[in-house]
Design a protein around this motif. Structure first.
Motif, PDB file in Angstrom:
ATOM      1  N   SER A  49      20.185  63.206 -73.038  1.00  0.00           N
ATOM      2  CA  SER A  49      21.049  62.651 -72.004  1.00  0.00           C
ATOM      3  C   SER A  49      20.968  63.566 -70.789  1.00  0.00           C
ATOM      4  O   SER A  49      20.979  64.784 -70.928  1.00  0.00           O
ATOM      5  CB  SER A  49      22.489  62.577 -72.511  1.00  0.00           C
ATOM      6  OG  SER A  49      23.343  62.090 -71.503  1.00  0.00           O
ATOM      7  N   SER A  50      20.892  62.962 -69.618  1.00  0.00           N
ATOM      8  CA  SER A  50      20.788  63.725 -68.382  1.00  0.00           C
ATOM      9  C   SER A  50      21.754  63.144 -67.358  1.00  0.00           C
ATOM     10  O   SER A  50      21.699  61.947 -67.072  1.00  0.00           O
ATOM     11  CB  SER A  50      19.351  63.636 -67.844  1.00  0.00           C
ATOM     12  OG  SER A  50      19.284  64.075 -66.519  1.00  0.00           O
ATOM     13  N   CYS A  62      19.007  67.487 -64.216  1.00  0.00           N
ATOM     14  CA  CYS A  62      18.070  66.874 -65.160  1.00  0.00           C
ATOM     15  C   CYS A  62      18.213  67.555 -66.526  1.00  0.00           C
ATOM     16  O   CYS A  62      18.808  68.631 -66.633  1.00  0.00           O
ATOM     17  CB  CYS A  62      16.629  67.047 -64.677  1.00  0.00           C
ATOM     18  SG  CYS A  62      16.247  66.180 -63.143  1.00  0.00           S
ATOM     19  N   THR A  63      17.654  66.932 -67.553  1.00  0.00           N
ATOM     20  CA  THR A  63      17.543  67.571 -68.858  1.00  0.00           C
ATOM     21  C   THR A  63      16.058  67.616 -69.185  1.00  0.00           C
ATOM     22  O   THR A  63      15.444  66.596 -69.489  1.00  0.00           O
ATOM     23  CB  THR A  63      18.326  66.799 -69.944  1.00  0.00           C
ATOM     24  OG1 THR A  63      19.707  66.768 -69.570  1.00  0.00           O
ATOM     25  CG2 THR A  63      18.192  67.475 -71.299  1.00  0.00           C
ATOM     26  N   SER A  64      15.502  68.825 -69.074  1.00  0.00           N
ATOM     27  CA  SER A  64      14.067  69.019 -69.241  1.00  0.00           C
ATOM     28  C   SER A  64      13.754  69.765 -70.523  1.00  0.00           C
ATOM     29  O   SER A  64      14.528  70.618 -70.966  1.00  0.00           O
ATOM     30  CB  SER A  64      13.511  69.823 -68.057  1.00  0.00           C
ATOM     31  OG  SER A  64      12.137  70.099 -68.241  1.00  0.00           O
ATOM     32  N   THR A  88      22.524  64.647 -79.642  1.00  0.00           N
ATOM     33  CA  THR A  88      22.148  64.328 -78.264  1.00  0.00           C
ATOM     34  C   THR A  88      22.032  65.632 -77.501  1.00  0.00           C
ATOM     35  O   THR A  88      23.005  66.397 -77.399  1.00  0.00           O
ATOM     36  CB  THR A  88      23.196  63.420 -77.592  1.00  0.00           C
ATOM     37  OG1 THR A  88      23.310  62.213 -78.340  1.00  0.00           O
ATOM     38  CG2 THR A  88      22.790  63.101 -76.156  1.00  0.00           C
ATOM     39  N   ILE A  89      20.840  65.893 -76.984  1.00  0.00           N
ATOM     40  CA  ILE A  89      20.611  67.092 -76.174  1.00  0.00           C
ATOM     41  C   ILE A  89      21.004  66.783 -74.735  1.00  0.00           C
ATOM     42  O   ILE A  89      20.537  65.811 -74.148  1.00  0.00           O
ATOM     43  CB  ILE A  89      19.145  67.542 -76.264  1.00  0.00           C
ATOM     44  CG1 ILE A  89      18.830  67.967 -77.706  1.00  0.00           C
ATOM     45  CG2 ILE A  89      18.862  68.677 -75.271  1.00  0.00           C
ATOM     46  CD1 ILE A  89      17.385  68.360 -77.944  1.00  0.00           C
ATOM     47  N   THR A  90      21.879  67.627 -74.191  1.00  0.00           N
ATOM     48  CA  THR A  90      22.364  67.439 -72.829  1.00  0.00           C
ATOM     49  C   THR A  90      21.876  68.533 -71.875  1.00  0.00           C
ATOM     50  O   THR A  90      22.131  68.471 -70.680  1.00  0.00           O
ATOM     51  CB  THR A  90      23.902  67.404 -72.800  1.00  0.00           C
ATOM     52  OG1 THR A  90      24.393  68.657 -73.315  1.00  0.00           O
ATOM     53  CG2 THR A  90      24.448  66.255 -73.637  1.00  0.00           C
ATOM     54  N   GLY A  91      21.211  69.536 -72.425  1.00  0.00           N
ATOM     55  CA  GLY A  91      20.672  70.616 -71.612  1.00  0.00           C
ATOM     56  C   GLY A  91      19.467  71.210 -72.295  1.00  0.00           C
ATOM     57  O   GLY A  91      19.464  71.397 -73.513  1.00  0.00           O
TER      58      GLY A  91
END
Length: 163
Positions: A49-50, A62-64, A88-91
């Motif tokens: 998620s970004s 952004c989430t890179s 969920t990866i947010t960062g």
């Protein structure tokens, strides 16, 4: 005693190699592109998620995954597998996080959404290890990986691919 000293020296050498990113036998840090990491994480059922709806490493909203460590990807995949939680990866590795050797930018960290499942698993399976300077509660896994509860996410540092 001699074997213990040799093992300790090898472990220290391996740690230095991993930290500096120098090539070495099985100690080198493997960096991934955004697409390589996204493919592995997506295949494991881990979403991204970004807030900015983007993946550009040089934009803070952004989430890179660009330049993320393979061990970090393996670590969050292992965490998902053993916890049974949706992740969920947010960062990721994008700019805007704190600096340092074991930082987001250097590929050692991910931020994840603090669902009830994720939070319950961390706090019941890992050892409370105090508070960070910013007040985040710290939990340390047997592997040495550190889970810090920040205001709106878990900030996870993967030193190894175990949880």
């Amino acid at each position: 005693m001699r074997n213990h000293a040799i093992r300790a020296a090898l472990a220290l050498t391996g740690s230095l190699v991993a930290v500096t990113g120098l090539a070495g036998p099985s100690f080198a840090v493997t960096k991934l592109t955004d697409s390589q990491a996204a493919s592995q994480l997506s295949a494991a059922g881990i979403s991204r998620s970004s807030s900015g709806g983007c993946t550009n490493r040089n934009v803070g909203t952004c989430t890179s995954y660009e330049q993320i460590n393979q061990a970090t990807v393996d670590g969050i995949k292992t965490f998902k597998s053993i916890s049974g939680c949706a992740i969920t990866i947010t960062g990721g590795t994008e700019t805007g996080h704190a600096s340092g050797t074991y930082s987001h930018w250097n590929g050692y960290k991910v931020d994840v959404s603090p669902t009830t499942c994720v939070s319950s698993y961390i706090t019941s399976h890992y050892s409370y290890s105090g508070t960070r300077g910013d007040g985040a509660a710290l939990y340390t896994a047997p592997s040495g990986n550190v889970y810090a509860r920040e205001s709106n996410h878990w900030d996870i540092t993967y030193y190894s691919c175990g949880c």
